[in-house]
Design an enzyme around this catalytic site. Sequence first.
Site, mmCIF file in Angstrom:
data_model
loop_
_atom_site.group_PDB
_atom_site.id
_atom_site.type_symbol
_atom_site.label_atom_id
_atom_site.label_comp_id
_atom_site.label_asym_id
_atom_site.label_seq_id
_atom_site.Cartn_x
_atom_site.Cartn_y
_atom_site.Cartn_z
ATOM 1 N N ASN A 9 6.242 -2.619 -1.616
ATOM 2 C CA ASN A 9 5.788 -2.850 -2.992
ATOM 3 C C ASN A 9 5.030 -1.602 -3.424
ATOM 4 O OD1 ASN A 9 4.614 -3.650 -5.360
ATOM 5 N ND2 ASN A 9 3.326 -5.255 -4.444
ATOM 6 N N LYS A 11 3.811 -0.906 -6.240
ATOM 7 C CA LYS A 11 2.768 -1.179 -7.248
ATOM 8 C C LYS A 11 2.853 -0.142 -8.376
ATOM 9 C CE LYS A 11 0.151 -3.552 -3.712
ATOM 10 N NZ LYS A 11 -1.151 -4.011 -3.205
ATOM 11 N N HIS A 95 2.435 -12.069 -7.357
ATOM 12 C CA HIS A 95 1.583 -11.211 -6.536
ATOM 13 C C HIS A 95 0.109 -11.471 -6.882
ATOM 14 C CE1 HIS A 95 -0.321 -7.701 -4.803
ATOM 15 N NE2 HIS A 95 0.730 -7.635 -4.005
ATOM 16 N N GLU A 97 -2.270 -9.552 -7.364
ATOM 17 C CA GLU A 97 -2.809 -8.696 -8.429
ATOM 18 C C GLU A 97 -2.438 -9.243 -9.803
ATOM 19 O OE1 GLU A 97 -1.244 -5.157 -6.638
ATOM 20 O OE2 GLU A 97 -2.705 -5.451 -5.028
ATOM 21 N N GLU A 167 -0.106 -13.170 1.629
ATOM 22 C CA GLU A 167 -0.932 -11.979 1.479
ATOM 23 C C GLU A 167 -2.377 -12.393 1.225
ATOM 24 O OE1 GLU A 167 1.686 -8.419 0.209
ATOM 25 O OE2 GLU A 167 1.127 -9.460 -1.613
ATOM 26 N N GLY A 173 -5.007 -3.758 0.440
ATOM 27 C CA GLY A 173 -5.551 -2.473 0.022
ATOM 28 C C GLY A 173 -6.945 -2.186 0.544
ATOM 29 N N SER A 213 -2.610 -4.596 4.154
ATOM 30 C CA SER A 213 -2.928 -3.481 5.055
ATOM 31 C C SER A 213 -2.004 -3.417 6.277
ATOM 32 C CB SER A 213 -4.399 -3.528 5.470
ATOM 33 O OG SER A 213 -5.238 -3.427 4.323
HETATM 34 P P1 13P Z 1 -1.430 -3.002 1.068
HETATM 35 O O1 13P Z 1 -0.363 -2.887 2.143
HETATM 36 O O2 13P Z 1 -1.665 -1.710 0.354
HETATM 37 O O3 13P Z 1 -2.646 -3.674 1.584
HETATM 38 O O4 13P Z 1 -0.815 -3.977 -0.066
HETATM 39 C C1 13P Z 1 -0.236 -5.184 0.318
HETATM 40 C C2 13P Z 1 0.428 -5.785 -0.843
HETATM 41 O O5 13P Z 1 -0.214 -6.229 -1.782
HETATM 42 C C3 13P Z 1 1.899 -5.800 -0.868
HETATM 43 O O6 13P Z 1 2.390 -6.581 -1.907
#
Ligand code: 13P
Length: 251
Positions: A9, A11, A95, A97, A167, A173, A213
């Site tokens: 992803n 982002k 997601h 976010e 997640e 992140g 992560s």
């Molecule tokens: P990170 O791997 O950067 O922690 O992000 C995970 C994520 O949100 C994947 O959709």
Amino acid sequence: MRKPFIAGNWKMNTDRRGAVGLATGLAQELRDIETVDIAVCPPFVYLDAVAGALNSSNIALGAQDVYFEPNGAFTGEISCAMLKDVGCTYAIVGHSERRHKIGETDELINKKISAAISSGLLPILCVGELLEQRQADKTEAVVTTQIKAGLAGLHSDKVLAVTVAYEPVWAIGTGVTATAEQAQEVHAMIRGLLADMYDQSVAGQIRIQYGGSAKPANTAELMACGDVDGLLVGGASLKVDDFAAMIKTVA
Ligand code: 13P
């Protein structure tokens, strides 16, 4: 058995040149991999360019979101048909976010999941608890609500199109990864829930990815868990070497 599924992803990262470069590098690096399903999810505006770079590779294209209406006056939104038109196989839906920064509800997410499946897209339904919810022992309740609401009204023939991504928000992140035990515990709970909602056969076929992560150093440990069928990778999917190393570890 469930084939491992690793998706990147991206982002709101990359530019056109960087996106094409990343896709081209991955296609080259991973061309011999047959035992892992691989996907990358670039920003909408680079899907078309990345589709070109992935052309005839073993890497599928996914979007980071989708809207449920087929067309019309929905300024800024992107339909399932548009995603299919540029070559998408997958769409991430719900997601964290989008849930927590943009304000998406379970009801909206459910409409997106349904529309994606009806159009032939394979949705990746993201679920996961906030840190304060974990600390208050609410992980199971939160994830259960998200899965039940996200999959509401979907019959078993349709739900097989879904990948679930667990997640934990506190691990996204942050560099803090869930331990293999923490991941396995929630994944097993999700599979049990799917068995209750559908049946053992359906629950046994649906892939459950872990995200938060994930990186080369923890890939083997996470993937060794019986109910972890893949990874949804953020930061580490932006580097050819890291993402390719993770997939090669799984393969
Ligand atoms: P990170 O791997 O950067 O922690 O992000 C995970 C994520 O949100 C994947 O959709």
